[in-house]
Design a protein around this motif. Structure first.
Motif, PDB file in Angstrom:
ATOM      1  N   GLY A   1       0.991  -1.253   0.044  1.00 11.43           N
ATOM      2  CA  GLY A   1      -0.051  -0.086   0.047  1.00 11.43           C
ATOM      3  C   GLY A   1       0.965   1.298  -0.253  1.00 11.43           C
ATOM      4  O   GLY A   1       1.968   1.282   0.788  1.00 11.43           O
ATOM      5  N   VAL A   2       0.469   2.249  -0.695  1.00 11.21           N
ATOM      6  CA  VAL A   2       1.168   3.667  -0.873  1.00 11.21           C
ATOM      7  C   VAL A   2       0.313   4.649  -0.526  1.00 11.21           C
ATOM      8  O   VAL A   2      -0.711   4.693  -0.659  1.00 11.21           O
ATOM      9  CB  VAL A   2       1.648   3.656  -2.240  1.00 11.21           C
ATOM     10  CG1 VAL A   2       2.391   5.100  -2.576  1.00 11.21           C
ATOM     11  CG2 VAL A   2       2.385   2.655  -2.914  1.00 11.21           C
ATOM     12  N   ALA A   3       1.228   5.439   0.542  1.00  9.60           N
ATOM     13  CA  ALA A   3       0.416   6.881   0.917  1.00  9.60           C
ATOM     14  C   ALA A   3       1.351   7.843   0.401  1.00  9.60           C
ATOM     15  O   ALA A   3       2.671   7.609   0.311  1.00  9.60           O
ATOM     16  CB  ALA A   3       0.475   6.791   2.596  1.00  9.60           C
TER      17      ALA A   3
ATOM     18  N   PRO B   1      -7.987  -3.488  -4.151  1.00  5.88           N
ATOM     19  CA  PRO B   1      -6.931  -3.736  -5.001  1.00  5.88           C
ATOM     20  C   PRO B   1      -7.033  -2.789  -6.108  1.00  5.88           C
ATOM     21  O   PRO B   1      -7.892  -2.545  -6.769  1.00  5.88           O
ATOM     22  CB  PRO B   1      -7.070  -5.210  -5.659  1.00  5.88           C
ATOM     23  CG  PRO B   1      -8.276  -5.989  -4.749  1.00  5.88           C
ATOM     24  CD  PRO B   1      -9.033  -4.643  -4.182  1.00  5.88           C
ATOM     25  N   ALA B   2      -5.811  -2.336  -6.317  1.00  6.56           N
ATOM     26  CA  ALA B   2      -5.548  -1.344  -7.480  1.00  6.56           C
ATOM     27  C   ALA B   2      -4.994  -2.073  -8.558  1.00  6.56           C
ATOM     28  O   ALA B   2      -5.236  -1.867  -9.796  1.00  6.56           O
ATOM     29  CB  ALA B   2      -4.688  -0.194  -7.175  1.00  6.56           C
TER      30      ALA B   2
ATOM     31  N   SER C   1       2.350 -13.987  -5.734  1.00  7.99           N
ATOM     32  CA  SER C   1       1.494 -12.794  -6.518  1.00  7.99           C
ATOM     33  C   SER C   1       1.634 -11.730  -5.527  1.00  7.99           C
ATOM     34  O   SER C   1       0.814 -12.114  -4.395  1.00  7.99           O
ATOM     35  CB  SER C   1       0.398 -13.211  -7.190  1.00  7.99           C
ATOM     36  OG  SER C   1      -0.389 -12.064  -7.535  1.00  7.99           O
ATOM     37  N   VAL C   2       1.512 -10.516  -5.528  1.00 10.96           N
ATOM     38  CA  VAL C   2       1.596  -9.604  -4.784  1.00 10.96           C
ATOM     39  C   VAL C   2       0.363  -8.377  -4.922  1.00 10.96           C
ATOM     40  O   VAL C   2       0.378  -7.856  -6.189  1.00 10.96           O
ATOM     41  CB  VAL C   2       2.645  -8.651  -4.348  1.00 10.96           C
ATOM     42  CG1 VAL C   2       2.692  -7.497  -3.617  1.00 10.96           C
ATOM     43  CG2 VAL C   2       3.961  -9.552  -4.085  1.00 10.96           C
ATOM     44  N   THR C   3      -0.546  -8.152  -4.337  1.00 11.90           N
ATOM     45  CA  THR C   3      -1.726  -7.132  -4.463  1.00 11.90           C
ATOM     46  C   THR C   3      -1.181  -6.066  -4.133  1.00 11.90           C
ATOM     47  O   THR C   3      -0.508  -5.508  -3.041  1.00 11.90           O
ATOM     48  CB  THR C   3      -2.953  -7.428  -3.647  1.00 11.90           C
ATOM     49  OG1 THR C   3      -3.330  -8.782  -3.877  1.00 11.90           O
ATOM     50  CG2 THR C   3      -3.833  -6.586  -3.890  1.00 11.90           C
ATOM     51  N   VAL C   4      -1.461  -4.875  -4.856  1.00 10.58           N
ATOM     52  CA  VAL C   4      -1.340  -3.449  -4.769  1.00 10.58           C
ATOM     53  C   VAL C   4      -2.487  -2.764  -4.372  1.00 10.58           C
ATOM     54  O   VAL C   4      -3.407  -2.736  -5.306  1.00 10.58           O
ATOM     55  CB  VAL C   4      -0.311  -2.824  -5.833  1.00 10.58           C
ATOM     56  CG1 VAL C   4      -0.324  -1.116  -5.539  1.00 10.58           C
ATOM     57  CG2 VAL C   4       0.671  -3.550  -6.077  1.00 10.58           C
TER      58      VAL C   4
END
Length: 486
Positions: A74-76, A209-210, A226-229
């Motif tokens: 996750g990105v802030a 999910p994005a 596999s990695v969820t963004v």
């Protein structure tokens, strides 16, 4: 399994690695620099963000074998920045940051258009994204003509991670292009800003999910799965997620360089005239409102510079017992002010100085002035119907228990101080990634931190501070007149 939270700040990037149970495995930081080519300009090269991310990932990967089992990111990010991409996905020019004020005239133009505040729920501030694009259109037409996509800093990081143009609601609410009530791009706002829907990223909620981490990155980072963004969040929404400020009655007060008073809202209750920010939260069907003052601990740092004292020593000299408000008052508008005045030109000052004024009087006045400024935001929030049962106190200024007790007394709200531990935007971003990957309920993941101390108002001094605050507010008009002459 592990989860990665990325907090892209103006001065650097922080990456936080969480275990499945929410405990912290490790963190890494890398700095970023800003360029200020002209007065009021503030820009960054997005390539620095990527370099900082890759450096932080390498540090975590080398130090923590759990990184190989990463399941979500996750990105802030710092809000409002304009990252312009061409049809190849390449950056056209440096990102114009949130604290860039060059688009003041464009912001005033947009803000005066009928219906703009009604749809966006906010004043169009010079730091918002839409006026920046009007500035580019006017002053850099060759760059404007090449724009295929406009991404906020966090959305650009999502693009790097997934290869897709996708942004979350909380960050996008600060563009002046989003219908904040309906949580969708507004055709009317985009037309007013000379933009089109095709130039906007796809919208998702912050906890949804994005996309999926690019296969080449997953391979290079040594990941097994596999990695969820996740959609991610603007920095303050992510901080609220890290602090569990999710529902009506929850909120936090941040005493950093600037001051932020944020309240979570169960519904949409804008009040643009107050200069409150009304934005989507990082989870569905919730919003948040916040007031922002530009010089909080910055005011104390300024006093320390001119007195030759460390800020901590200035506050420590006051002792632990809260004093009654003094004759000297300080107006903390060293860099203009946002809430409630929306005035970039106003400047601060002391009143009530005398031959008997000493350093402790000046220190008290600075602390009181900052708290009175924050109380303007508190009053505006209450007028919108916000319920504020408690506030979690964060930021460097909360190390002064005197200052915290003063805040509790002036606002008449308990201030809760977290125990030493991890909280904030990087934690919130990692939690959003966990929700996106597992489908867990936000209420189960976005929990408040353990509280180490609860500071209550000093009821014996409430009336005195109410009177002093009224005197403080009465001086705004004369200050503005003086500033306009300078």
């Amino acid at each position: 399994m592990s989860y990665l939270g990325i907090d892209l700040g103006t001065s650097g990037l922080r990456a936080l690695l969480l275990a499945e149970d929410g405990s912290v495995l490790g963190s890494a930081e890398h700095s970023c620099t800003s360029q200020h080519k002209h007065p009021g300009w503030s820009e960054q090269d997005p390539a620095e963000w990527i370099a900082a991310l890759e450096g932080a990932v390498a540090a975590l990967r080398d130090a923590h074998p759990e990184f190989a089992d990463l399941r979500a990111v996750g990105v802030a990010g710092h809000m409002h920045g304009a990252t312009l991409l061409d049809s190849n996905g390449d950056v056209i020019r440096p990102c114009i940051l949130w604290n860039d004020t060059r688009a003041d005239a464009e912001a005033r133009h947009l803000d005066a258009l009928p219906g703009i505040r009604d749809i966006s729920g906010n004043i169009v501030f010079p730091g918002f994204t839409a006026p920046k694009l009007l500035w580019v259109r006017e002053h850099e037409p060759e760059n404007f003509a090449r724009i295929a996509k406009v991404l906020l800093p966090a959305a650009y990081m999502n693009y790097y991670l997934t290869g897709d143009y996708v942004a979350d609601m909380s960050d996008s609410a600060g563009t002046s292009w989003l219908d904040v009530s309906r949580r969708t791009w507004s055709e009317e706002l985009l037309i007013a800003g000379q933009m089109s829907d095709s130039q906007m990223p796809r919208l998702v909620e912050g906890c949804q999910p994005a996309g999926t981490l690019r296969a080449d990155l997953a391979s290079r980072w040594g990941l097994r799965n596999s990695v969820t963004v996740a959609g991610g969040a603007g920095d303050n929404a992510a901080a609220a997620c890290g602090l569990g400020a999710l529902n009506e009655g929850d909120g936090f007060i941040s005493l950093g360089t600037s001051g932020v008073l944020l309240a979570a809202r169960d519904g949409y209750h804008p009040d643009p005239a107050s200069a409150l920010h009304t934005f989507c939260h990082a989870v569905p069907d919730r919003w948040y409102q916040m007031g922002v003052m530009l010089s909080a601990t910055d005011s104390l740092n300024w006093l320390g510079q001119i007195t030759g004292q460390k800020p901590a020593d200035l506050t420590r000299a006051l002792g632990d017992e809260l004093r009654a408000p003094g004759r000297v008052q300080f107006y903390p508008y060293l860099s203009g002010e946002r809430t409630p005045h929306n005035d970039a030109n106003i400047r601060g000052g002391f009143t009530g100085l005398g031959k008997d004024t000493d350093q402790s009087d000046l220190t008290c006045a600075v602390l009181e002035g900052v708290v009175y400024g924050l109380s303007d935001s508190y009053d505006a929030l209450v007028q919108t119907g916000a319920r504020i049962d408690r506030l979690i106190g964060i930021g460097g200024g909360t190390k002064s228990r005197y200052w915290v007790k003063l805040i509790a007394t002036v606002l008449n709200v308990p201030i809760e101080l977290p125990q030493d531990g991890e909280f904030g935007a990087a934690l919130g971003a990692a939690r959003l990634g966990q929700i996106a990957e597992t489908g867990a309920s936000p209420e189960d993941i976005l929990t408040p931190p353990s509280i180490g101390e609860r500071v209550l108002p000093d009821s014996s001094k409430t009336a005195d501070y109410e009177a002093a605050k009224a005197q403080f507010k009465a001086a705004y008009g004369p200050l503005r007149q003086i500033s306009s002459r300078g």
